[in-house]
Design an enzyme around this catalytic site. Structure first.
Site, PDB file in Angstrom:
ATOM      1  N   SER A   1       0.856  -1.185   0.000  1.00  0.00           N
ATOM      2  CA  SER A   1       0.000   0.000   0.000  1.00  0.00           C
ATOM      3  C   SER A   1       0.895   1.238   0.000  1.00  0.00           C
ATOM      4  O   SER A   1       1.700   1.401  -0.919  1.00  0.00           O
ATOM      5  CB  SER A   1      -0.954  -0.020   1.197  1.00  0.00           C
ATOM      6  N   THR A   2       0.811   2.070   1.020  1.00  0.00           N
ATOM      7  CA  THR A   2       1.557   3.321   1.052  1.00  0.00           C
ATOM      8  C   THR A   2       3.056   3.070   0.926  1.00  0.00           C
ATOM      9  O   THR A   2       3.635   2.309   1.687  1.00  0.00           O
ATOM     10  CB  THR A   2       1.288   4.072   2.365  1.00  0.00           C
TER      11      THR A   2
ATOM     12  N   MET B  25      -0.084   1.288   5.217  1.00  0.00           N
ATOM     13  CA  MET B  25      -0.877   1.562   6.408  1.00  0.00           C
ATOM     14  C   MET B  25      -1.944   0.491   6.586  1.00  0.00           C
ATOM     15  O   MET B  25      -2.394  -0.120   5.625  1.00  0.00           O
ATOM     16  CB  MET B  25      -1.569   2.921   6.281  1.00  0.00           C
TER      17      MET B  25
ATOM     18  N   ASP C 194      -4.500  -4.655   5.909  1.00  0.00           N
ATOM     19  CA  ASP C 194      -4.843  -5.470   4.747  1.00  0.00           C
ATOM     20  C   ASP C 194      -3.674  -6.373   4.367  1.00  0.00           C
ATOM     21  O   ASP C 194      -2.544  -5.917   4.220  1.00  0.00           O
ATOM     22  CB  ASP C 194      -5.225  -4.581   3.564  1.00  0.00           C
TER      23      ASP C 194
ATOM     24  N   HIS D 224      -2.515  -1.021  -3.431  1.00  0.00           N
ATOM     25  CA  HIS D 224      -3.603  -0.055  -3.236  1.00  0.00           C
ATOM     26  C   HIS D 224      -3.313   1.228  -4.009  1.00  0.00           C
ATOM     27  O   HIS D 224      -2.272   1.869  -3.790  1.00  0.00           O
ATOM     28  CB  HIS D 224      -3.750   0.305  -1.762  1.00  0.00           C
TER      29      HIS D 224
END
Length: 356
Positions: free
Chosen positions: A169-170, A288, A291, A195
């Site tokens: 993600s991030t 973050m 998930d 993401h």
């Protein structure tokens, strides 16, 4: 990692060439009363002058700027004074392409500018959430991902892992780009959930295919996964894997968000656990939230070898930490060492791995 003093409330510098957008972003960021907008700049030169005066914790950046473009500004910033940068991007093809380049250059995350008035509330909420999370990000010194595969070479084995699943993600775009660039072309198929807002994953796949000269593309329903293929979950769809080795097949789903996301890393990892079991290797990278943590645990319980990115090399040690706390990780590894570990695991006979 860069050492930064963090303010009790995020201090934000807005960089956008539109006076209307600067005013709108300021109002949105200040709406909940816990974010301070300390300044606004209309171009990169003004931003460069304001940064030492205002000492922001986070910058929101439109990459399509007059004069010095946002990419050049970002690259210089990451070399001289690294700090969290959130891209506030347009939905245009050129805007999406520039955003992917910025994420590979060290930007933390992206929020797409709303195309309709009805999207404003969701955009504002997402932007505030990303700013709150961004000020705690750990910033590795920026090193561009290699543009050609490294000299890491696998030793062919018919008994190693035959499917690789990656989630992030991030901070994930730069991390995934770095790992893929170090892997040889003749690897087992790789499936990835990253993401990103709708519309950007397709541009990421296109850019990686061009940079690496590899078979990188958004996943398509029903395609059979073959060695050398790299497939990314497409925008706003869950990516899953069905079938049995060596005939794994892509399945896509429009099901509801899982762990707050569509595509979801948990959805991908759970499907890999069910289909591939011990034939798979899972990697959960910077991001973050949680998930992917439960899905990685399912993979490990099914016999897969599971890697978490280390705390010190993560931009945000959220998803890998959640996985470690669940007992879902065989080992945590620094970003620079993940590619080598992947090669060693997929080429080592399973009986040897089980004996360790």
């Amino acid at each position: 990692m860069s050492a930064r003093s963090i303010s009790p409330r995020p201090r934000v510098l807005i960089v956008d060439d539109s006076a209307l957008m600067r005013a709108l972003l300021k109002r949105m960021l200040a709406a909940d009363g816990d974010i301070d907008v300390v300044g606004a700049a209309c171009d990169a030169e003004e931003a460069r002058a304001l940064i030492p005066k205002l000492s922001p914790d986070v910058i929101t950046l439109d990459v399509e700027l007059p004069g010095m473009n946002g990419i050049t500004f970002l690259e210089r910033l990451m070399r001289s004074r690294p700090m969290p940068v959130i891209i506030v991007s347009s939905h245009t093809v050129s805007g999406a392409s520039a955003t992917i380049q910025a994420l590979q250059a060290g930007a933390l995350d992206v929020v797409a500018k709303p195309a309709r008035r009805s999207d404003m509330e969701g955009f504002a909420s997402a932007l505030r959430d990303k700013v709150r999370g961004a000020r705690h990000a750990r910033l590795p010194g920026f090193r561009p991902a290699p543009s050609t595969p490294s000299a890491i070479r696998p030793t062919a084995s018919a008994h190693g892992r035959r499917l690789i699943a990656i989630g992030a993600s991030t901070g994930g775009v730069g991390a995934i780009s770095s790992v893929l660039a170090q892997l040889p072309a003749d690897m087992p198929p790789i499936v990835i959930t990253q993401h990103m807002p709708p519309g950007y994953l397709e541009r990421l796949a296109h850019r990686l295919a061009h940079q690496l000269s590899r078979d990188v593309a958004p996943a398509e329903e029903g395609e059979v996964l073959a060695p050398g293929m790299i497939r990314l979950a497409p925008s706003d769809r869950h990516l899953t894997v069905s079938g049995r080795a060596p005939h794994y097949r892509v399945r896509l789903s429009d099901g509801p968000p899982v762990s707050g996301h569509r595509p979801s890393v948990d959805v991908l990892f759970n499907s890999v656990a069910q289909s591939a079991g011990s034939d798979a290797l899972g990697v959960l990278m910077t991001g973050m939230g949680r998930d992917g943590a439960a899905g990685l645990k399912a993979m490990r319980d099914a016999g897969a070898y599971c890697i978490g990115q280390s705390r010190d090399s993560c931009v945000v040690y959220g998803m890998p930490r959640a996985a470690a706390e669940l007992g879902a990780v065989d080992e945590e590894i620094d970003l620079d060492e993940i590619a080598q570990k992947i090669v060693s695991v997929v080429t080592l006979p399973l009986i040897s791995q089980a004996a360790k």
